[in-house]
Every structure is written in C-alpha cells, then in structure tokens.
Design an enzyme around this catalytic site. Structure first.
Site, mmCIF file in Angstrom:
data_model
loop_
_atom_site.group_PDB
_atom_site.id
_atom_site.type_symbol
_atom_site.label_atom_id
_atom_site.label_comp_id
_atom_site.label_asym_id
_atom_site.label_seq_id
_atom_site.Cartn_x
_atom_site.Cartn_y
_atom_site.Cartn_z
ATOM 1 N N CYS A 199 17.532 -5.357 -29.737
ATOM 2 C CA CYS A 199 17.618 -3.901 -29.810
ATOM 3 C C CYS A 199 16.433 -3.249 -29.110
ATOM 4 O O CYS A 199 16.592 -2.291 -28.354
ATOM 5 C CB CYS A 199 17.693 -3.460 -31.270
ATOM 6 S SG CYS A 199 17.913 -1.684 -31.489
ATOM 7 N N GLY A 222 7.135 4.290 -34.702
ATOM 8 C CA GLY A 222 6.305 4.005 -35.867
ATOM 9 C C GLY A 222 5.945 2.546 -36.026
ATOM 10 O O GLY A 222 5.585 2.117 -37.126
ATOM 11 N N LEU A 268 18.691 7.502 -32.680
ATOM 12 C CA LEU A 268 19.811 6.807 -32.054
ATOM 13 C C LEU A 268 20.884 6.525 -33.096
ATOM 14 O O LEU A 268 20.605 5.951 -34.145
ATOM 15 C CB LEU A 268 19.341 5.492 -31.430
ATOM 16 C CG LEU A 268 18.194 5.579 -30.419
ATOM 17 C CD1 LEU A 268 17.911 4.197 -29.836
ATOM 18 C CD2 LEU A 268 18.513 6.574 -29.308
ATOM 19 N N ASP A 323 7.423 5.600 -41.828
ATOM 20 C CA ASP A 323 6.560 5.266 -40.696
ATOM 21 C C ASP A 323 6.841 6.146 -39.482
ATOM 22 O O ASP A 323 5.916 6.706 -38.882
ATOM 23 C CB ASP A 323 6.718 3.790 -40.316
ATOM 24 C CG ASP A 323 6.177 2.855 -41.384
ATOM 25 O OD1 ASP A 323 5.309 3.295 -42.161
ATOM 26 O OD2 ASP A 323 6.617 1.698 -41.447
ATOM 27 N N CYS A 367 18.677 -3.576 -39.697
ATOM 28 C CA CYS A 367 19.661 -2.498 -39.803
ATOM 29 C C CYS A 367 21.064 -3.074 -39.965
ATOM 30 O O CYS A 367 21.917 -2.471 -40.617
ATOM 31 C CB CYS A 367 19.576 -1.569 -38.598
ATOM 32 S SG CYS A 367 19.891 -2.373 -37.005
ATOM 33 N N LEU A 382 12.912 8.482 -34.313
ATOM 34 C CA LEU A 382 12.938 8.718 -35.759
ATOM 35 C C LEU A 382 14.098 7.968 -36.405
ATOM 36 O O LEU A 382 15.255 8.173 -36.047
ATOM 37 C CB LEU A 382 13.070 10.216 -36.055
ATOM 38 C CG LEU A 382 11.880 11.103 -35.659
ATOM 39 C CD1 LEU A 382 12.218 12.570 -35.901
ATOM 40 C CD2 LEU A 382 10.631 10.711 -36.447
#
Length: 385
Positions: free
Chosen positions: A116, A141, A55, A35, A225, A30
């Site tokens: 990642c 997702g 995470l 999504d 990110c 999550l």
C-alpha cells in the site's frame, strides 16, 4: 521566547526537506486516527497551509462512511482546513487486495502495508499534491524521520554512497515504522514530512489532548486495515481464495494429516495445524506445486541465508560489492548482523541479493520484507524469496 523541547523536535522534523522554509503548503494523509490527526494539527500550529487528504480504499457496504473517514472530515472542520477524499478503491484492489491474494496462493506471507505504501498511499498523495501545483509537500503520521545527506557526513559510513535524502528510524523504538517504508523513492522523500518522527507515543497522546483533538482518546489501531475491514486475516483469505485439500507431511516423510489450502499457513506457525505428534511441530515450508505443508521440530526452522529480491535502495546507491548490514526480517524483530552480496547475473534478475546472517535465524518467511539498516539509517529493503 525560549523554545521548548517540543518546538525543537518539530523544527527538526520540518526543516529536513528542501524549500520547506519558503513554501509552506502541504497535504496531510488522514486516516482518522490520533497520529495523523496530531500531524495535521501540529503542521497548522507551525504555520503551514494544510489540506487533509483521506483515501477511500475499501469496497463494500458502509466503507464510504467509515469511522475513520468521518473522524478525518470532522478533524479538518475543527482545524479550519480543507478536506479531500480520493476514491482509491480500484488501485487498492489491484495493487493490494489482488497481490496479497496472489502471494498467499503462492505460499508466501505477504506484507500488505508495504504494498500500500509503495503503490497506493504515497503515490496517490504525491500525485494529488503535484496536480494541485501549489502544494509542495506531503505528510503522514508515521513514526520515522528524514534527513539530508549531510547528516551521514557526521558518521563513519565510508563504504556507502548516500543519496540526497535519508530515511531514518523514528525516535520511539517501540513505535518505529520505517520497516514498512523501505520502498519509498527519493522523489517522495524530498517532499515528505513526518511530524511525529522525533516524538514518543506517550507524547503524541498528551499533545492531542492539549490541542483538544476529537481523536485524542481514540484507541490505537493494532491491526492491518484489511483485518479491520474483514474482521480477521483468515476471513480475508477465505473470501478471496478457494479451499484446496492437501497433505501435512513431517520432513521425515510421514503423512500427519490434511489441510484445506497452503494459504492458511505461514513459516514458523505452530497453532492450528490439527495434527498429533509427541513434540511441538512448526511449519517448515510450503510446496505450492504439490500443495503440501511440511512441518518439523523448532530446531529445523533456522536458516543461515536468504535470497532477497526486488531490493529498493532508499538512502544509498546500489552497492556493487558485498556490504555489512543490520537486517530486520519482521516488523517487531530486532535487527541482526549480516552480509549482503549482489547476485546480478544471468540466473538472477537485477536488484537481487544474498543475505548471509552472522547467526542462523528462525522462520525466515518468504513474502515478508528484509530491511537493511546501518545504525538508525534505513539503507534499503526487499522481499524474502
């Protein structure tokens, strides 16, 4: 009761992995976005025993209480499921931040999302599920799909030896994220579920609204990110790499200006060069040793071939002879026809291939991924050298 089209799509997604019908315990990654939220909600609705996992990736002030973490925790409370946060900052720093920085220093344009996925996200999720023992599957997702090898038997792909599980493009061509998943292993695929793989993006928003999810109206993230955390990729680069002045040189040998580091440039770049020339110029190549940025006309950017290293064969066994593929060399680009030739010899490490394009391609960028498809099946992928 008759099954709806949505029910059939979900059934397709949830029945591709072995033992799915017998064991229904699953860890869902999550991020706090719509999504991943919908993925968790659909799994709960379909009868899985679900636990949410987020995470904690970024170091720095406020990162422990980011909007994503808060939304993920709130969603799990709404769904009545457990939520776990894993501190993955050290491994993310080592496997993504450091390697991305090193890539830019070498004159490459790295792909942090693939780093990642390979070394952080799916490894952390799988290890957590295995250590919990009673959890047999993981889910995210992503817009991608997984099929058993029997699916390939319906296709005329006799030149490939398929593995047990196949990675496929998502049904929504505009949202397909399989490109970033080329490094996944069979172990991960055997336990992985993509609840959104058969859905269109507009469907996910409608479903999130139908289920009353708190993230249903949340804007879709458009950035890495790293970009979200630092504000821009330029800020990330400036924070991690010291400036180093060098020259900008036309491929004809004329010095046109200076720069403060090759890490600020990527192949095919036009804007921000800070040079004057009668015609538009583009970055042709980057010389790390001499710290030179070479520029050229657009017509000089085309290449007929590329060397692809560290190739991971996701859905097929490693080919021993040349094969025909459809190669995608950027996330948003269309796949192009090409021939892949093994280069395993004393001068090249294992898993290195030469990719010859049927038609020359512009701005083939070192550090980016070249991902190989046959139709909708992702065969494998590696890094452009």
């Amino acid at each position: 009761m008759l099954k709806t089209q949505k029910d059939k799509k979900l059934e397709n997604n949830f029945s591709n992995n072995n033992k799915t019908k017998k064991k229904k315990n699953i860890i869902v990654g999550l991020s706090g976005g719509v999504d991943s939220s919908l993925s968790a909600a659909l799994l709960v609705e379909s009868g899985w025993d679900v636990e949410g996992l987020t995470l904690w990736l970024m170091k720095g002030q406020g990162s422990c209480c980011s909007e994503g973490l808060v939304d993920a925790a709130g969603l799990c409370e709404d769904l009545g499921i457990n939520h776990k946060i894993i501190d993955s900052r050290e491994i993310f720093e080592r496997e993504v931040i450091k390697k991305t920085t090193e890539g830019y220093e070498k004159g490459f344009t790295p792909l942090p999302c693939s780093m990642c996925n390979k070394n952080v996200k799916f490894e952390e999720m799988l290890n957590y599920a295995i250590n919990k023992k009673d959890f047999t599957h993981i889910a995210t997702g992503h817009y991608a799909r997984i099929k058993k090898s029997s699916y390939a038997e319906t296709l005329d792909y006799k030149s490939f030896v398929f593995k047990d599980f196949l990675l496929l493009r998502g049904t929504d061509e505009n949202k397909d994220q399989s490109y970033f998943l080329y490094s996944l292993s069979q172990e991960v695929l055997s336990r992985l579920v993509f609840p959104l793989g058969e859905m269109k993006k507009e469907e996910t928003r409608k479903e999130a609204l139908r289920l009353g999810l708190r993230t249903a109206q949340k804007p879709e993230s458009q950035d890495l990110c790293l970009v979200e955390h630092y504000g821009s990729m330029q800020r990330f680069i400036d924070k991690h790499i010291e400036p180093k002045e060098g020259e900008i040189i036309h491929v004809n040998g004329k010095v046109l200006g200076t720069h403060n580091g090759i890490h600020h440039f990527t192949i095919g770049q036009r804007k921000g060069l800070g040079i004057a020339w009668p015609e538009p110029l583009y970055v042709k190549s980057l010389d790390r040793v001499k710290n030179i940025v070479y520029v050229a006309d657009k017509s000089d950017l085309f290449n007929r071939e590329a060397i692809i290293s560290k190739v991971n064969w996701v859905s097929i066994e490693e080919p021993k002879q040349e094969i025909e593929v459809e190669a995608q060399i950027r996330y948003r680009s269309h796949p192009v026809k090409g021939t892949l030739i093994p280069m395993k010899n004393s001068d090249n490490p294992a898993n290195t291939f030469k990719l010859i394009f049927e038609e020359s391609q512009s701005s083939v960028t070192p550090g980016q991924a070249a991902v190989f498809y046959k139709g909708e099946i992702l065969l494998g992928g590696g890094l452009i050298n």
